[in-house]
Each structure stands twice: as structure tokens, then as C-alpha cells.
Design a protein around this motif. Structure first.
Motif, PDB file in Angstrom:
ATOM      1  N   MET A  14     -35.238  30.623 -57.755  1.00  0.00           N
ATOM      2  CA  MET A  14     -34.865  30.620 -56.338  1.00  0.00           C
ATOM      3  C   MET A  14     -34.849  32.057 -55.813  1.00  0.00           C
ATOM      4  SD  MET A  14     -33.737  28.707 -53.765  1.00  0.00           S
ATOM      5  CE  MET A  14     -33.014  29.103 -52.188  1.00  0.00           C
ATOM      6  N   ALA A  15     -35.596  32.295 -54.777  1.00  0.00           N
ATOM      7  CA  ALA A  15     -35.656  33.651 -54.226  1.00  0.00           C
ATOM      8  C   ALA A  15     -34.332  34.004 -53.546  1.00  0.00           C
ATOM      9  CB  ALA A  15     -36.787  33.745 -53.211  1.00  0.00           C
ATOM     10  N   THR A  16     -33.888  35.210 -53.758  1.00  0.00           N
ATOM     11  CA  THR A  16     -32.650  35.644 -53.111  1.00  0.00           C
ATOM     12  C   THR A  16     -32.980  36.275 -51.759  1.00  0.00           C
ATOM     13  OG1 THR A  16     -32.820  37.833 -54.079  1.00  0.00           O
ATOM     14  CG2 THR A  16     -31.621  36.175 -55.362  1.00  0.00           C
ATOM     15  N   ASP A  17     -31.954  36.381 -50.912  1.00  0.00           N
ATOM     16  CA  ASP A  17     -32.155  37.051 -49.623  1.00  0.00           C
ATOM     17  C   ASP A  17     -32.567  38.500 -49.835  1.00  0.00           C
ATOM     18  OD1 ASP A  17     -31.723  34.922 -47.931  1.00  0.00           O
ATOM     19  OD2 ASP A  17     -29.559  35.192 -47.909  1.00  0.00           O
ATOM     20  N   ARG A  18     -32.061  39.094 -50.912  1.00  0.00           N
ATOM     21  CA  ARG A  18     -32.404  40.488 -51.191  1.00  0.00           C
ATOM     22  C   ARG A  18     -33.908  40.628 -51.459  1.00  0.00           C
ATOM     23  NH1 ARG A  18     -28.931  44.739 -52.418  1.00  0.00           N
ATOM     24  NH2 ARG A  18     -27.145  43.353 -52.633  1.00  0.00           N
ATOM     25  N   GLN A  19     -34.461  39.638 -52.152  1.00  0.00           N
ATOM     26  CA  GLN A  19     -35.910  39.679 -52.413  1.00  0.00           C
ATOM     27  C   GLN A  19     -36.709  39.448 -51.131  1.00  0.00           C
ATOM     28  OE1 GLN A  19     -35.767  36.778 -55.637  1.00  0.00           O
ATOM     29  NE2 GLN A  19     -36.644  38.291 -57.038  1.00  0.00           N
ATOM     30  N   LEU A  20     -36.207  38.540 -50.303  1.00  0.00           N
ATOM     31  CA  LEU A  20     -36.885  38.287 -49.031  1.00  0.00           C
ATOM     32  C   LEU A  20     -36.858  39.547 -48.163  1.00  0.00           C
ATOM     33  CD1 LEU A  20     -38.256  36.436 -46.980  1.00  0.00           C
ATOM     34  CD2 LEU A  20     -36.001  35.591 -46.301  1.00  0.00           C
ATOM     35  N   PHE A  21     -35.702  40.217 -48.156  1.00  0.00           N
ATOM     36  CA  PHE A  21     -35.543  41.470 -47.403  1.00  0.00           C
ATOM     37  C   PHE A  21     -36.561  42.501 -47.896  1.00  0.00           C
ATOM     38  CE2 PHE A  21     -33.359  45.690 -47.270  1.00  0.00           C
ATOM     39  CZ  PHE A  21     -33.315  45.847 -45.897  1.00  0.00           C
ATOM     40  N   ASP A  22     -36.656  42.614 -49.207  1.00  0.00           N
ATOM     41  CA  ASP A  22     -37.577  43.569 -49.814  1.00  0.00           C
ATOM     42  C   ASP A  22     -39.023  43.248 -49.415  1.00  0.00           C
ATOM     43  OD1 ASP A  22     -38.070  45.752 -51.501  1.00  0.00           O
ATOM     44  OD2 ASP A  22     -38.623  44.425 -53.153  1.00  0.00           O
ATOM     45  N   PHE A  23     -39.337  41.987 -49.422  1.00  0.00           N
ATOM     46  CA  PHE A  23     -40.683  41.534 -49.056  1.00  0.00           C
ATOM     47  C   PHE A  23     -40.996  41.873 -47.599  1.00  0.00           C
ATOM     48  CE2 PHE A  23     -43.435  38.008 -47.483  1.00  0.00           C
ATOM     49  CZ  PHE A  23     -44.560  38.266 -48.253  1.00  0.00           C
ATOM     50  N   LEU A  24     -40.033  41.630 -46.717  1.00  0.00           N
ATOM     51  CA  LEU A  24     -40.229  41.914 -45.287  1.00  0.00           C
ATOM     52  C   LEU A  24     -40.404  43.406 -45.037  1.00  0.00           C
ATOM     53  CD1 LEU A  24     -37.627  39.393 -43.832  1.00  0.00           C
ATOM     54  CD2 LEU A  24     -40.121  39.228 -43.653  1.00  0.00           C
ATOM     55  N   LEU A  25     -39.641  44.214 -45.803  1.00  0.00           N
ATOM     56  CA  LEU A  25     -39.781  45.662 -45.655  1.00  0.00           C
ATOM     57  C   LEU A  25     -41.188  46.124 -46.022  1.00  0.00           C
ATOM     58  CD1 LEU A  25     -36.560  47.470 -46.925  1.00  0.00           C
ATOM     59  CD2 LEU A  25     -37.302  47.017 -44.585  1.00  0.00           C
ATOM     60  N   ARG A  26     -41.776  45.491 -47.025  1.00  0.00           N
ATOM     61  CA  ARG A  26     -43.139  45.882 -47.420  1.00  0.00           C
ATOM     62  C   ARG A  26     -44.100  45.668 -46.260  1.00  0.00           C
ATOM     63  NH1 ARG A  26     -43.361  43.491 -53.591  1.00  0.00           N
ATOM     64  NH2 ARG A  26     -41.462  44.578 -54.236  1.00  0.00           N
ATOM     65  N   LEU A  27     -43.960  44.511 -45.618  1.00  0.00           N
ATOM     66  CA  LEU A  27     -44.843  44.213 -44.482  1.00  0.00           C
ATOM     67  C   LEU A  27     -44.582  45.194 -43.339  1.00  0.00           C
ATOM     68  CD1 LEU A  27     -44.361  40.345 -44.558  1.00  0.00           C
ATOM     69  CD2 LEU A  27     -46.433  41.577 -45.212  1.00  0.00           C
ATOM     70  N   ALA A  28     -43.311  45.418 -43.050  1.00  0.00           N
ATOM     71  CA  ALA A  28     -42.933  46.296 -41.939  1.00  0.00           C
ATOM     72  C   ALA A  28     -43.352  47.736 -42.218  1.00  0.00           C
ATOM     73  CB  ALA A  28     -41.427  46.222 -41.705  1.00  0.00           C
ATOM     74  N   ASP A  29     -43.073  48.211 -43.419  1.00  0.00           N
ATOM     75  CA  ASP A  29     -43.318  49.625 -43.725  1.00  0.00           C
ATOM     76  C   ASP A  29     -44.809  49.967 -43.714  1.00  0.00           C
ATOM     77  OD1 ASP A  29     -40.652  50.172 -43.856  1.00  0.00           O
ATOM     78  OD2 ASP A  29     -40.513  50.115 -46.047  1.00  0.00           O
ATOM     79  N   SER A  30     -45.640  49.081 -44.248  1.00  0.00           N
ATOM     80  CA  SER A  30     -47.082  49.372 -44.221  1.00  0.00           C
ATOM     81  C   SER A  30     -47.567  49.467 -42.776  1.00  0.00           C
ATOM     82  CB  SER A  30     -47.880  48.301 -44.978  1.00  0.00           C
ATOM     83  OG  SER A  30     -47.724  48.489 -46.372  1.00  0.00           O
ATOM     84  N   GLY A  88     -33.656  42.835 -40.750  1.00  0.00           N
ATOM     85  CA  GLY A  88     -32.262  43.152 -40.434  1.00  0.00           C
ATOM     86  C   GLY A  88     -31.377  41.911 -40.458  1.00  0.00           C
ATOM     87  N   GLU A  89     -31.912  40.805 -39.957  1.00  0.00           N
ATOM     88  CA  GLU A  89     -31.136  39.557 -39.962  1.00  0.00           C
ATOM     89  C   GLU A  89     -30.915  39.053 -41.385  1.00  0.00           C
ATOM     90  OE1 GLU A  89     -32.987  36.624 -37.373  1.00  0.00           O
ATOM     91  OE2 GLU A  89     -33.432  38.209 -35.918  1.00  0.00           O
ATOM     92  N   VAL A  90     -31.952  39.172 -42.202  1.00  0.00           N
ATOM     93  CA  VAL A  90     -31.824  38.728 -43.596  1.00  0.00           C
ATOM     94  C   VAL A  90     -30.841  39.628 -44.337  1.00  0.00           C
ATOM     95  CG1 VAL A  90     -33.066  38.449 -45.785  1.00  0.00           C
ATOM     96  CG2 VAL A  90     -34.120  37.706 -43.641  1.00  0.00           C
ATOM     97  N   GLU A  91     -30.879  40.916 -44.049  1.00  0.00           N
ATOM     98  CA  GLU A  91     -29.972  41.860 -44.711  1.00  0.00           C
ATOM     99  C   GLU A  91     -28.517  41.500 -44.416  1.00  0.00           C
ATOM    100  OE1 GLU A  91     -30.038  45.943 -43.337  1.00  0.00           O
ATOM    101  OE2 GLU A  91     -29.733  46.681 -45.380  1.00  0.00           O
ATOM    102  N   ALA A  92     -28.280  41.063 -43.171  1.00  0.00           N
ATOM    103  CA  ALA A  92     -26.899  40.714 -42.792  1.00  0.00           C
ATOM    104  C   ALA A  92     -26.353  39.573 -43.648  1.00  0.00           C
ATOM    105  CB  ALA A  92     -26.859  40.329 -41.313  1.00  0.00           C
ATOM    106  N   ARG A  93     -27.256  38.716 -44.149  1.00  0.00           N
ATOM    107  CA  ARG A  93     -26.806  37.568 -44.950  1.00  0.00           C
ATOM    108  C   ARG A  93     -26.226  37.994 -46.289  1.00  0.00           C
ATOM    109  NH1 ARG A  93     -32.165  34.109 -45.075  1.00  0.00           N
ATOM    110  NH2 ARG A  93     -32.743  34.142 -42.871  1.00  0.00           N
ATOM    111  N   PHE A  94     -26.755  39.061 -46.879  1.00  0.00           N
ATOM    112  CA  PHE A  94     -26.241  39.439 -48.197  1.00  0.00           C
ATOM    113  C   PHE A  94     -25.441  40.743 -48.187  1.00  0.00           C
ATOM    114  CE2 PHE A  94     -30.496  41.370 -48.143  1.00  0.00           C
ATOM    115  CZ  PHE A  94     -30.242  42.646 -48.593  1.00  0.00           C
ATOM    116  N   ALA A  95     -25.586  41.534 -47.118  1.00  0.00           N
ATOM    117  CA  ALA A  95     -24.887  42.824 -47.109  1.00  0.00           C
ATOM    118  C   ALA A  95     -23.744  42.849 -46.092  1.00  0.00           C
ATOM    119  CB  ALA A  95     -25.883  43.945 -46.795  1.00  0.00           C
TER     120      ALA A  95
END
Lengths: 256, 97
Positions: free
Chosen positions: A1-17, A60-67
Motif C-alpha cells: 500500500m502506497a503511503t502519502d509520503r510516497q505519493l508526495f515524493d512522486f508528485l515532487l518529482r513531476l513538479a520539480d522537473s 502540499g495537500e498530500v503533505e498535510a495528510r501525513f505532516a
């Protein structure tokens, strides 16, 4: 099961590139070879910046879920250090000459388009919606950069030599695009992300046919650089961020 | 010996807007070939969703009247008042004429 932290990390990759490449393209403003090209390339940069904002907002919304609290788009863009950036090494490479810029753009655009087409079917509806919007813009980017590769390759002796050199020099940064790590694997298995390895054959086919038409040679090297997705960057990113972030670093939270 | 052109040729750009039937001249730009002229026109002239169709024509292919011929070409029309239907009485009910 993917965690929100992993989803956050994935979204950052898309955003940062998107963000890092947008910033690189922004460096060309006022320096383009001709006025028309200056405007066109800046349009591409602004498209990417717009896409980065959508990914950051969701991150940012996903980050709020775990942080507990999620960071704003600006905080994510301007207040993270290089080691926290998750962009591909390819997009942080310096602009160089126009052939270098177009070769970088071409490699990225073709991959980006294939990726977004897949992500438009993500079972995460937010990702699917952002990808569906972005893929139309990126289809144009890919068409435009392929046009340039063909014109530079099939142009003069000088343009041919320069674009071949650029294609060769940047080749080692392309492997990372098709090399999934644990985060990507987990998200792909759940239908949120996509298995980037499956993008490789189509990418090679497009690259091969465009380079062929451009009378250029597809590089044969198999030794690839990687690390961007995990925050291990080339020396170029830090210099770029120093410029990009200087205002928010000096005047945190500044607005206008 | 021929001089090699180092500048891209100039193109005249025509755009058909959302509501218009005819393509209208919007300006000109430089591009290496026709295909890139269309792409550049898309970026230079349709940033705000102005058009649904673009034409690009090489400026060199446009044949134009010369300013020096203005007199012979256009002035004779002025004296032929029967070509200018300005003296017909228009009924008040007819608007927008």
C-alpha cells in the motif's frame, strides 16, 4: 500500500522537473536567437511552470495528510535546498548553446508526453486530471522540439555538428527516466503512477526516427547517470537554485 | 558570386478568428520555412486564443501596389460619384447601414 509520503515524493518529482526546466528556459528570455524563437521557447517554459504549480498544489495537500501541515507552492519551490529537489538530472543541465537547449528539450518532451498520456489514466483522479490538461501542451512541445532537431541536424555543417554533440553529451542523462525506484514501483503497481520502463521502447522509437530524419546518429552509450529522483544532483542545480531562490531566501514570504 | 542569406525570410501571417469567416492579416514574422512560420505564428499571434486557422505567406510572394502609383490607380474613382451610393435617401427604419 502506497503511503502519502510516497505519493508526495512522486508528485515532487513531476513538479520539480517541470519547475527546473521552466527556470532554465526562462534564462533564455531576451537572449533567444530571434524574437519569434524567444517568445516560443518562453511559452514552453510558462506551460511547464503552470504544470509545476498544479503538481505542487496537490503535493502540499498530500503533505498535510501525513505532516499535519502542507507547504504552499512557493514554499516548495523557493525554500527547499538542492538535496530536496527530485527533478531529473537532464533538466538541470545548463542551457549551453541553442542546440544543447533543444537536445535537452527534445529528450525530455518525448518522455514527458509518453508519461502524461499514461498518467491521464491514473486511478488517482487528481493526477489524471492534471495529466490530461498538461498532455495537450506537451504534445505541442514535443512536436516543436522534434522540428528543431530535424532543422539543426539537416541544416548547415555547423548546426549539424553542434546538435550531434549536444545529443551525444546529454545521452547519459536519459537512462534515469526509465529507471524506477521503490516509490515509483509501488505507485505503478497500484495504478497511481506508471511503470516508466514501459515508456522506453516508444521513446527510443521516436528519438530514433527523428534523429534519422535529422541525419543524426543515435548515441550508443549505455553508461547512465542517475540520482536526481533521490536528491543527488549535478553541480549545476545548486547554482541555478541560488539565482531562482535568492529573493525568497533574502525576503522570506515576500509577495508582489 | 551570390551572397548567402543569413537572415530567415519574412512571412505574412493571416488568422481567421473565432467569429470571422475570412482570414485577416495580423502582422509578419521571420521563420526558416513555412512549417516553422505557422508554429511561430501560433506562439506570436494566438497566445490569447485569437484564432482557429492560420495562413502563412512568404512576404516576397506578395505583389503590392507601389505608393508612387497611388494617383493613377485610386484617384479616378473619387470623381465617379455614381460609384458611391451616398445620395440615396435611406428610410429611417433601416438601421446599420
Amino acid at each position: 500500500m502506497a503511503t502519502d509520503r510516497q505519493l508526495f515524493d512522486f508528485l515532487l518529482r513531476l513538479a520539480d522537473s517541470d519547475l527546473v526546466l521552466a527556470q532554465r528556459l526562462g534564462e533564455w528570455v531576451g537572449h533567444g536567437p530571434v524574437l519569434e524563437e524567444d517568445i516560443a521557447l518562453t511559452n514552453v517554459g510558462l506551460d511547464l511552470l503552470g504544470q509545476a504549480r498544479l503538481w505542487f498544489a496537490y503535493a502540499g495537500e498530500v503533505e498535510a495528510r501525513f505532516a499535519g501541515a502542507g507547504r504552499s507552492e512557493d514554499a516548495l519551490a523557493f525554500s527547499r535546498d538542492g538535496g530536496e529537489f527530485r527533478n531529473l538530472l537532464l533538466v538541470e543541465q545548463p542551457n549551453g548553446n541553442y542546440a544543447d537547449t533543444m537536445a535537452r528539450q527534445f529528450y525530455f518532451d518525448v518522455w514527458h508526453q509518453l508519461l502524461l498520456v499514461k498518467l491521464a489514466h491514473s486511478c488517482d483522479t487528481r493526477i489524471a486530471e492534471i495529466a490530461a490538461k498538461a498532455k495537450k501542451e506537451v504534445a505541442y512541445h514535443a512536436e516543436r522540439s522534434a522540428d528543431w532537431i530535424i532543422r539543426l541536424g539537416d541544416g548547415t555543417d555547423q548546426s549539424h555538428a553542434r546538435i550531434q554533440a549536444a545529443i551525444d553529451d546529454l545521452w547519459m542523462y536519459t537512462g534515469e527516466m526509465f529507471d524506477p525506484d521503490e516509490t515509483e514501483t509501488v505507485l505503478a503497481e497500484e495504478g497511481i503512477g506508471c511503470d516508466v520502463r514501459t515508456l522506453a521502447p516508444a521513446w527510443r522509437e521516436v528519438i530514433g526516427s527523428v534523429l534519422d530524419e535529422a541525419t543524426l546518429t543515435v548515441p550508443a552509450g549505455t553508461s547512465m547517470q542517475r540520482g536526481g529522483k533521490n536528491g543527488v544532483h549535478t553541480e549545476h542545480l545548486g547554482h541555478m537554485l541560488a539565482t531562482m531562490q535568492s529573493l525568497q531566501r533574502s525576503y522570506p514570504g515576500a509577495q508582489w | 558570386m551570390t551572397m548567402e542569406r543569413s537572415e530567415w525570410p519574412l512571412w505574412e501571417i493571416f488568422i481567421r478568428s473565432q467569429h470571422g469567416l475570412a482570414h485577416k492579416h495580423v502582422g509578419s514574422l521571420h521563420a526558416p520555412d513555412a512549417e516553422m512560420a505557422i508554429k511561430n505564428a501560433r506562439d506570436v499571434y494566438t497566445r490569447r486564443n485569437e484564432g482557429v486557422s492560420i495562413w502563412a505567406v512568404k512576404s516576397a510572394d506578395v505583389t503590392a501596389t507601389a505608393p508612387s502609383e497611388k494617383g493613377p490607380l485610386f484617384e479616378p474613382a473619387n470623381s465617379k460619384i455614381y460609384r458611391h451610393p451616398t445620395f440615396f435617401p435611406m428610410p429611417d427604419e433601416v438601421k446599420h447601414i
